[in-house]
Design a protein around this motif. Structure first.
Motif, PDB file in Angstrom:
ATOM      1  N   GLY A  65       1.386  -1.585  -0.063  1.00 43.30           N
ATOM      2  CA  GLY A  65       0.308   0.216  -0.253  1.00 43.30           C
ATOM      3  C   GLY A  65       0.667   1.153   0.015  1.00 43.30           C
ATOM      4  N   LEU A  66       2.121   1.042   0.651  1.00 44.24           N
ATOM      5  CA  LEU A  66       2.711   2.253   1.139  1.00 44.24           C
ATOM      6  C   LEU A  66       3.492   2.899  -0.300  1.00 44.24           C
ATOM      7  CD1 LEU A  66       4.404   2.227   4.753  1.00 44.24           C
ATOM      8  CD2 LEU A  66       2.903   4.280   3.520  1.00 44.24           C
ATOM      9  N   VAL A  67       4.470   1.296  -1.243  1.00 37.61           N
ATOM     10  CA  VAL A  67       4.649   2.015  -2.412  1.00 37.61           C
ATOM     11  C   VAL A  67       3.897   2.136  -3.264  1.00 37.61           C
ATOM     12  CG1 VAL A  67       6.101   0.458  -4.226  1.00 37.61           C
ATOM     13  CG2 VAL A  67       6.440  -0.541  -1.864  1.00 37.61           C
ATOM     14  N   VAL A  68       2.622   1.718  -3.547  1.00 37.57           N
ATOM     15  CA  VAL A  68       1.209   2.391  -4.457  1.00 37.57           C
ATOM     16  C   VAL A  68       1.203   4.081  -3.847  1.00 37.57           C
ATOM     17  CG1 VAL A  68      -1.128   2.743  -5.265  1.00 37.57           C
ATOM     18  CG2 VAL A  68       0.459   0.520  -4.730  1.00 37.57           C
TER      19      VAL A  68
ATOM     20  N   VAL B 243       3.753  22.402  -2.613  1.00 37.71           N
ATOM     21  CA  VAL B 243       5.094  21.133  -2.898  1.00 37.71           C
ATOM     22  C   VAL B 243       5.536  20.704  -1.392  1.00 37.71           C
ATOM     23  CG1 VAL B 243       7.375  21.299  -3.693  1.00 37.71           C
ATOM     24  CG2 VAL B 243       5.592  22.996  -4.405  1.00 37.71           C
ATOM     25  N   GLY B 244       5.873  21.492  -0.693  1.00 44.52           N
ATOM     26  CA  GLY B 244       6.608  21.694   1.106  1.00 44.52           C
ATOM     27  C   GLY B 244       5.759  20.621   1.133  1.00 44.52           C
ATOM     28  N   ILE B 245       4.661  20.300   1.898  1.00 43.86           N
ATOM     29  CA  ILE B 245       3.729  19.491   2.681  1.00 43.86           C
ATOM     30  C   ILE B 245       3.939  18.383   1.964  1.00 43.86           C
ATOM     31  CG2 ILE B 245       1.561  18.422   2.446  1.00 43.86           C
ATOM     32  CD1 ILE B 245       1.066  21.123   3.549  1.00 43.86           C
ATOM     33  N   PHE B 246       3.879  17.691   0.472  1.00 41.10           N
ATOM     34  CA  PHE B 246       3.831  16.890  -0.637  1.00 41.10           C
ATOM     35  C   PHE B 246       5.060  16.373  -0.240  1.00 41.10           C
ATOM     36  CE2 PHE B 246       0.506  18.483  -3.313  1.00 41.10           C
ATOM     37  CZ  PHE B 246      -0.138  17.231  -2.574  1.00 41.10           C
ATOM     38  N   ILE B 247       6.673  17.075  -0.907  1.00 41.81           N
ATOM     39  CA  ILE B 247       7.374  15.895  -0.191  1.00 41.81           C
ATOM     40  C   ILE B 247       7.835  15.672   1.592  1.00 41.81           C
ATOM     41  CG2 ILE B 247       9.672  17.067  -0.299  1.00 41.81           C
ATOM     42  CD1 ILE B 247       9.307  18.750  -2.748  1.00 41.81           C
ATOM     43  N   GLY B 248       7.054  16.324   2.349  1.00 50.05           N
ATOM     44  CA  GLY B 248       7.732  15.957   3.198  1.00 50.05           C
ATOM     45  C   GLY B 248       6.632  14.738   3.448  1.00 50.05           C
ATOM     46  N   THR B 249       5.586  14.616   2.977  1.00 49.58           N
ATOM     47  CA  THR B 249       4.884  13.203   3.076  1.00 49.58           C
ATOM     48  C   THR B 249       5.266  12.279   2.321  1.00 49.58           C
ATOM     49  OG1 THR B 249       2.539  15.173   2.867  1.00 49.58           O
ATOM     50  CG2 THR B 249       2.455  12.410   3.452  1.00 49.58           C
ATOM     51  N   LEU B 250       6.232  12.436   1.498  1.00 47.27           N
ATOM     52  CA  LEU B 250       6.834  11.424   0.812  1.00 47.27           C
ATOM     53  C   LEU B 250       7.650  10.636   1.327  1.00 47.27           C
ATOM     54  CD1 LEU B 250       6.771  10.108  -2.547  1.00 47.27           C
ATOM     55  CD2 LEU B 250       8.332  11.987  -3.057  1.00 47.27           C
ATOM     56  N   LEU B 251       8.560  12.116   2.543  1.00 45.10           N
ATOM     57  CA  LEU B 251       9.499  11.176   3.172  1.00 45.10           C
ATOM     58  C   LEU B 251       8.837  10.393   4.015  1.00 45.10           C
ATOM     59  CD1 LEU B 251      11.701  14.812   3.220  1.00 45.10           C
ATOM     60  CD2 LEU B 251      11.808  12.467   1.957  1.00 45.10           C
ATOM     61  N   LEU B 252       8.154  11.361   4.556  1.00 47.67           N
ATOM     62  CA  LEU B 252       7.814  10.140   5.997  1.00 47.67           C
ATOM     63  C   LEU B 252       6.951   8.562   5.275  1.00 47.67           C
ATOM     64  CD1 LEU B 252       5.191  12.316   7.686  1.00 47.67           C
ATOM     65  CD2 LEU B 252       7.171  11.845   8.355  1.00 47.67           C
ATOM     66  N   ILE B 253       7.031   9.298   3.523  1.00 45.93           N
ATOM     67  CA  ILE B 253       6.044   7.335   3.313  1.00 45.93           C
ATOM     68  C   ILE B 253       7.623   6.604   3.327  1.00 45.93           C
ATOM     69  CG2 ILE B 253       5.552   6.346   1.169  1.00 45.93           C
ATOM     70  CD1 ILE B 253       3.090   8.596   0.848  1.00 45.93           C
ATOM     71  N   VAL B 254       8.779   7.896   2.421  1.00 46.86           N
ATOM     72  CA  VAL B 254      10.062   6.719   2.587  1.00 46.86           C
ATOM     73  C   VAL B 254      10.136   6.093   3.159  1.00 46.86           C
ATOM     74  CG1 VAL B 254      11.896   6.584   1.253  1.00 46.86           C
ATOM     75  CG2 VAL B 254      10.321   7.452   0.098  1.00 46.86           C
TER      76      VAL B 254
ATOM     77  N   SER C  32       8.736   4.790   6.419  1.00 43.69           N
ATOM     78  CA  SER C  32       8.004   3.964   6.518  1.00 43.69           C
ATOM     79  C   SER C  32       7.943   2.577   5.873  1.00 43.69           C
ATOM     80  CB  SER C  32       6.655   4.126   6.556  1.00 43.69           C
ATOM     81  OG  SER C  32       6.608   4.993   7.844  1.00 43.69           O
ATOM     82  N   ILE C  33       8.089   2.647   4.571  1.00 39.56           N
ATOM     83  CA  ILE C  33       8.900   1.207   3.328  1.00 39.56           C
ATOM     84  C   ILE C  33      10.164   0.935   3.668  1.00 39.56           C
ATOM     85  CG2 ILE C  33       9.456   1.872   0.770  1.00 39.56           C
ATOM     86  CD1 ILE C  33       7.199   2.820   0.075  1.00 39.56           C
ATOM     87  N   LEU C  34      11.206   2.052   3.973  1.00 40.45           N
ATOM     88  CA  LEU C  34      11.878   1.546   4.613  1.00 40.45           C
ATOM     89  C   LEU C  34      12.509  -0.155   5.871  1.00 40.45           C
ATOM     90  CD1 LEU C  34      14.711   4.125   3.575  1.00 40.45           C
ATOM     91  CD2 LEU C  34      14.150   2.341   2.679  1.00 40.45           C
ATOM     92  N   ARG C  35      11.299   1.076   6.208  1.00 39.71           N
ATOM     93  CA  ARG C  35      11.366   0.344   8.411  1.00 39.71           C
ATOM     94  C   ARG C  35      10.433  -0.803   8.045  1.00 39.71           C
ATOM     95  NH1 ARG C  35       7.794   1.957  13.038  1.00 39.71           N
ATOM     96  NH2 ARG C  35       8.878   1.365  14.846  1.00 39.71           N
ATOM     97  N   LEU C  36       9.295  -1.166   7.053  1.00 31.69           N
ATOM     98  CA  LEU C  36       9.364  -2.175   6.893  1.00 31.69           C
ATOM     99  C   LEU C  36       9.579  -3.030   6.528  1.00 31.69           C
ATOM    100  CD1 LEU C  36       5.076  -1.026   5.755  1.00 31.69           C
ATOM    101  CD2 LEU C  36       5.949  -2.102   8.022  1.00 31.69           C
ATOM    102  N   ARG C  37      10.179  -2.718   5.225  1.00 34.71           N
ATOM    103  CA  ARG C  37      10.984  -3.299   3.596  1.00 34.71           C
ATOM    104  C   ARG C  37      12.186  -4.593   5.327  1.00 34.71           C
ATOM    105  NH1 ARG C  37      15.592  -1.302   0.935  1.00 34.71           N
ATOM    106  NH2 ARG C  37      15.962  -3.348   0.308  1.00 34.71           N
ATOM    107  N   THR C  38      12.605  -3.859   6.530  1.00 37.93           N
ATOM    108  CA  THR C  38      13.414  -4.313   7.103  1.00 37.93           C
ATOM    109  C   THR C  38      12.721  -5.455   7.901  1.00 37.93           C
ATOM    110  OG1 THR C  38      14.263  -1.629   7.692  1.00 37.93           O
ATOM    111  CG2 THR C  38      15.245  -3.696   9.319  1.00 37.93           C
ATOM    112  N   ALA C  39      11.961  -4.625   8.073  1.00 36.99           N
ATOM    113  CA  ALA C  39      11.103  -5.905   9.326  1.00 36.99           C
ATOM    114  C   ALA C  39      10.514  -6.993   8.451  1.00 36.99           C
ATOM    115  CB  ALA C  39       9.545  -5.198  10.144  1.00 36.99           C
ATOM    116  N   MET C  40      10.476  -6.445   6.922  1.00 29.17           N
ATOM    117  CA  MET C  40      10.064  -8.552   6.788  1.00 29.17           C
ATOM    118  C   MET C  40      10.947  -9.535   6.507  1.00 29.17           C
ATOM    119  SD  MET C  40       7.059  -7.034   3.900  1.00 29.17           S
ATOM    120  CE  MET C  40       8.214  -6.398   2.536  1.00 29.17           C
ATOM    121  N   LYS C  41      12.646  -8.538   5.502  1.00 24.23           N
ATOM    122  CA  LYS C  41      13.175  -9.630   6.189  1.00 24.23           C
ATOM    123  C   LYS C  41      13.840 -10.054   6.770  1.00 24.23           C
ATOM    124  CE  LYS C  41      15.659  -7.212   2.004  1.00 24.23           C
ATOM    125  NZ  LYS C  41      16.749  -6.693   1.015  1.00 24.23           N
TER     126      LYS C  41
END
Lengths: 147, 70
Positions: free
Chosen positions: A14-17, A49-60, A62-71
């Motif tokens: 979901g986060l990747v999408v 633009v700032g809000i979008f970039i900030g949210t994008l960074l938060l999503i990234v 979370s993605i890295l955190r979940l990826r580590t957990a899955m591995k």
């Protein structure tokens, strides 16, 4: 733990999408050919633009955190504990409840004070106040029925 | 609420981290329980008591909690 792993996997997808959608939105927002009517409009565009970039960074993040957990099984268990810890949940609930009450109080005061200077801002603040109050009442009603 | 968690941990030479991992909470939760800042839920109390092979009443002090029975 198998159920949690499946839930983490679903969240990851979901986060990747969401990440892809946000990248496209950031690009679209940055390329949007707006006419700079005033400094305020330009400022709002910068905020978007700032809000979008900030949210994008938060999503990234979370993605890295979940990826580590899955591995890694240990990371998965740590994430499980981190998310289900009852004291953390209590702290979160208390903080949310207090924040909401403080927000409602500040909004009420702001709406009253701005009423003396600017009607549009005051009406906007009253509308936000009404919306937050209604959401609070609805969620309270929902959880009263649920438990 | 008073508990014997710290005493039992020291007796069996168990760290807060080990106990936390075994019962599925963070180390901060164990610290808060030991410092009487937080009261455990029934499930967590059960897990901690079971970890030490004791009953809930043997780990947690309910002397301040009075109730009129039937």
């Amino acid at each position: 733990m198998t159920e949690f792993r499946a839930a983490v996997s679903r969240r990851f997808k979901g986060l990747v999408v969401a990440c892809v959608l946000f990248v496209l939105t950031v690009i679209a927002t940055a390329l949007y050919n707006y006419e700079a009517q005033s400094n305020a409009v330009e400022f709002v565009h910068g905020l978007q633009v700032g809000i979008f970039i900030g949210t994008l960074l938060l999503i990234v993040k979370s993605i890295l955190r979940l990826r580590t957990a899955m591995k890694n099984e240990t990371s998965l268990k740590m994430l499980y504990i981190e998310e289900r810890d009852e004291r953390k949940q209590l702290v979160q609930q208390k903080a949310n409840s207090l924040s909401l009450n403080a927000l409602l109080l500040i909004l009420s005061l702001a709406a009253i004070v701005t009423g003396f200077f600017h009607a549009t801002i005051s009406i906007t603040l009253f509308a936000v106040l009404a919306l937050i109050s209604m959401t609070s009442v609805v969620t309270r009603f929902y959880y009263n029925r649920k438990y | 609420m008073k508990t014997r968690i710290q005493e039992l941990r020291k007796k069996y030479k168990i760290s807060q981290e080990e106990l936390a991992l075994a019962v599925g909470v963070t180390r901060q939760t164990i610290t808060s329980l030991e410092n009487e800042k937080y009261t455990a839920s029934l499930v967590l109390a059960y897990k901690i008591a079971k970890y030490f092979h004791l009953t809930i009443e043997e780990v947690f002090d309910f002397s301040g909690e009075e109730v009129e029975g039937i």
